[in-house]
Write a protein that holds these residues in place. Structure first.
Motif, mmCIF file in Angstrom:
data_model
loop_
_atom_site.group_PDB
_atom_site.id
_atom_site.type_symbol
_atom_site.label_atom_id
_atom_site.label_comp_id
_atom_site.label_asym_id
_atom_site.label_seq_id
_atom_site.Cartn_x
_atom_site.Cartn_y
_atom_site.Cartn_z
ATOM 1 N N UNK A 1 0.840 3.366 -3.157
ATOM 2 C CA UNK A 1 2.187 3.242 -4.025
ATOM 3 C C UNK A 1 1.174 2.338 -4.856
ATOM 4 N N UNK A 2 1.272 1.820 -6.119
ATOM 5 C CA UNK A 2 0.639 1.027 -6.951
ATOM 6 C C UNK A 2 1.490 0.100 -7.960
ATOM 7 N N UNK A 3 2.200 -1.063 -8.449
ATOM 8 C CA UNK A 3 2.711 -1.156 -9.230
ATOM 9 C C UNK A 3 2.283 -1.976 -10.648
ATOM 10 N N UNK A 4 2.524 -2.010 -11.134
ATOM 11 C CA UNK A 4 2.222 -2.754 -12.359
ATOM 12 C C UNK A 4 3.700 -3.919 -12.288
ATOM 13 N N UNK B 1 0.754 -1.236 -0.389
ATOM 14 C CA UNK B 1 0.193 0.023 -0.122
ATOM 15 C C UNK B 1 0.926 1.523 0.109
ATOM 16 N N UNK B 2 1.496 1.328 -0.059
ATOM 17 C CA UNK B 2 3.111 2.519 0.660
ATOM 18 C C UNK B 2 4.361 1.959 0.616
ATOM 19 N N UNK C 1 8.541 13.640 2.647
ATOM 20 C CA UNK C 1 7.323 13.483 3.016
ATOM 21 C C UNK C 1 6.703 11.906 3.996
ATOM 22 N N UNK C 2 5.371 12.658 4.478
ATOM 23 C CA UNK C 2 5.719 11.301 5.635
ATOM 24 C C UNK C 2 4.849 10.410 4.620
ATOM 25 N N UNK C 3 5.415 9.017 4.601
ATOM 26 C CA UNK C 3 5.341 7.357 4.662
ATOM 27 C C UNK C 3 3.670 7.622 4.969
ATOM 28 N N UNK C 4 2.771 7.956 5.939
ATOM 29 C CA UNK C 4 1.623 7.198 5.722
ATOM 30 C C UNK C 4 0.911 8.173 4.634
ATOM 31 N N UNK C 5 1.267 9.182 3.853
ATOM 32 C CA UNK C 5 1.055 10.410 2.896
ATOM 33 C C UNK C 5 0.594 8.831 1.661
ATOM 34 N N UNK C 6 1.770 8.666 1.816
ATOM 35 C CA UNK C 6 2.380 7.982 -0.166
ATOM 36 C C UNK C 6 0.661 6.307 -0.294
#
Lengths: 201, 238
Positions: B233-236, A34-35, B226-231
């Motif tokens: 991610x999605x990967x292909x 998720x991050x 940038x605070x990690x909790x704001x990020x």
């Protein structure tokens, strides 16, 4: 309903037998999370068993390394539809963890919690009896951060989202409480052979 | 409990097909879920052969809910791709496929989430971010947003003309585009610093692309404060 013109690329029969419904085989090892990877320092890493908010037992990295080791070899299945065959994992079984803590599981359910914002629920019965471990090694090497190292939950008979990365602890809960994905429509149990991807499956 | 959608398989009809780049095609699909998703979410697609054999894949939704009763998927044709090959070589307007969703609420944005909104896309990873940009443009153009977009060449970039037009006309939307194989550099600490200076401190960050791209971008952003909790991610792919 057949899709006009779709033939498909069937795997060899041996492969198909090992593929749960809707899955296909991959040779690489995709990464889904998720991050960002959390920053984890082994000098301050701790792994804690809790009952609700109450700590039951915790281990430093060195203490964790001294626990009995378990190895597992087999196929893993991700809800995003890839399966990877013949993967090798090593770590500390859930049974050995409880034995070292000198406790019996106080409830029938728990939430696995990561060093990130992630959590996922698993019934205790699916962890006990040699069915799950806290894995620290993949194919003989420490698990890379991208794959959940230094330690991740590993429950190979459920979809891989149940095998929480960057595990910091297991929290026993009175009821079966939804974790991160389960609150967002993913199945509470997640058996790949019954294709339990989402709530209504 | 966050809103849990209905995950039944539903028939969807292809209503339009258009090339996007040399490798990517756009498919418009008529479906009941057309107005019931959040930008950033994806759908599962299922194809069935005459003998019952099935294959499933996930595709991000490129469109914003727009009242058209359709969603847009942008599908990259992969070498030997079982499902993408069907879409690229066989599918025609009028064909029906099955889909279900929307799926993936963690990687989604709506105007109530606010901004500044930082979007970081690599290659076809820009697709779910495009849905967010389109939605923002339609309903909340005042929310500051920046897209940091890296593709191999301009020709490989998805919807670049549209995104550039948006950045030119929508106040508060900025674009930093880099073509890595035609002299542009890969996303690095300086690019990230420029993005953060232009946008201000983001309250939401979405990164999507191939695995190494996402890992690098996430690390750079965390190192930039940038605070990690704001990020998210999605990967292909692998």
């Amino acid at each position: 309903m057949a899709t006009r013109g779709f033939v498909g690329r069937r795997s060899p029969e041996e492969t198909q037998k090992r593929l749960p419904p809707g899955q296909h085989r991959v040779e690489d090892f995709p990464i889904l999370q998720i991050g960002p990877n959390p920053t984890i320092d082994l000098a301050t890493w701790r792994f804690t068993l809790r009952e609700g908010a109450k700590p039951l037992k915790s281990w430093s990295w060195d203490e964790f390394q001294a626990l009995p080791r378990t190895a597992w070899q087999g196929d893993i299945h991700c809800v995003t539809k890839w399966s990877k065959f013949d993967t090798g994992w090593e770590g500390v079984s859930f049974d050995d963890l409880l034995a070292d803590a000198r406790i019996a599981a106080p409830t029938d359910f728990l939430l696995a919690e990561g060093y990130d914002d992630y959590s996922t629920n698993v019934p205790v019965a699916d962890l006990a009896g040699g069915r799950a471990m806290i894995a620290t090694h993949y194919e003989g090497a420490p698990i890379e951060p991208d794959h959940g190292g230094p330690a991740r939950l590993f429950v190979p008979h459920l979809y891989l989202w149940k095998s929480a990365k960057w595990l910091k602890g297991l929290r026993f809960t009175k009821k079966d409480e939804a974790g991160f994905w389960e609150m967002r429509g993913y199945h509470m149990y997640g058996d790949p052979w019954r294709e339990q991807r989402y709530t209504s499956d | 409990m966050i809103e849990v959608p209905d995950f039944r398989w539903r028939q969807a009809l292809i209503t339009a097909i258009a090339p996007v780049t040399a490798r990517v095609k756009s498919f418009r699909l008529r479906t009941e879920i057309a107005d019931a998703y959040r930008p950033g979410q994806h759908v599962d697609v299922r194809l069935t052969a005459e003998d019952g054999y099935r294959a499933q894949r996930s595709y991000s939704i490129a469109s914003a809910p727009d009242g058209s009763g359709t969603i847009e998927l942008m599908i990259e044709g992969l070498e030997g791709g079982e499902v993408s090959g069907f879409f690229h070589e066989i599918a025609e307007v009028g064909d029906a496929i099955e889909l279900r969703g929307p799926i993936g609420g963690a990687f989604s944005w709506g105007p109530a989430d606010g901004g500044p909104l930082l979007l970081v896309g690599g290659g076809s990873g820009v697709v779910p971010l495009l849905a967010m940009l389109r939605h923002r443009g339609a309903v909340a153009p005042e929310i500051p947003a920046l897209l940091l977009y890296s593709a191999r060449t301009r020709g490989d970039a998805i919807a670049l003309d549209e995104i550039e037009a948006r950045a030119g006309t929508e106040p508060g939307l900025s674009l930093i585009f880099t073509a890595t194989r035609s002299g542009g550099r890969r996303i690095d600490a300086a690019t990230v610093a420029e993005a953060l200076t232009t946008l201000g401190h983001p309250t939401r960050v979405f990164i999507c692309g191939a695995t190494p791209f996402v890992g690098t971008a996430a690390t750079l952003l965390v190192e930039a404060g940038v605070a990690p909790g704001l990020i998210r991610t999605e990967r292909f792919g692998g």
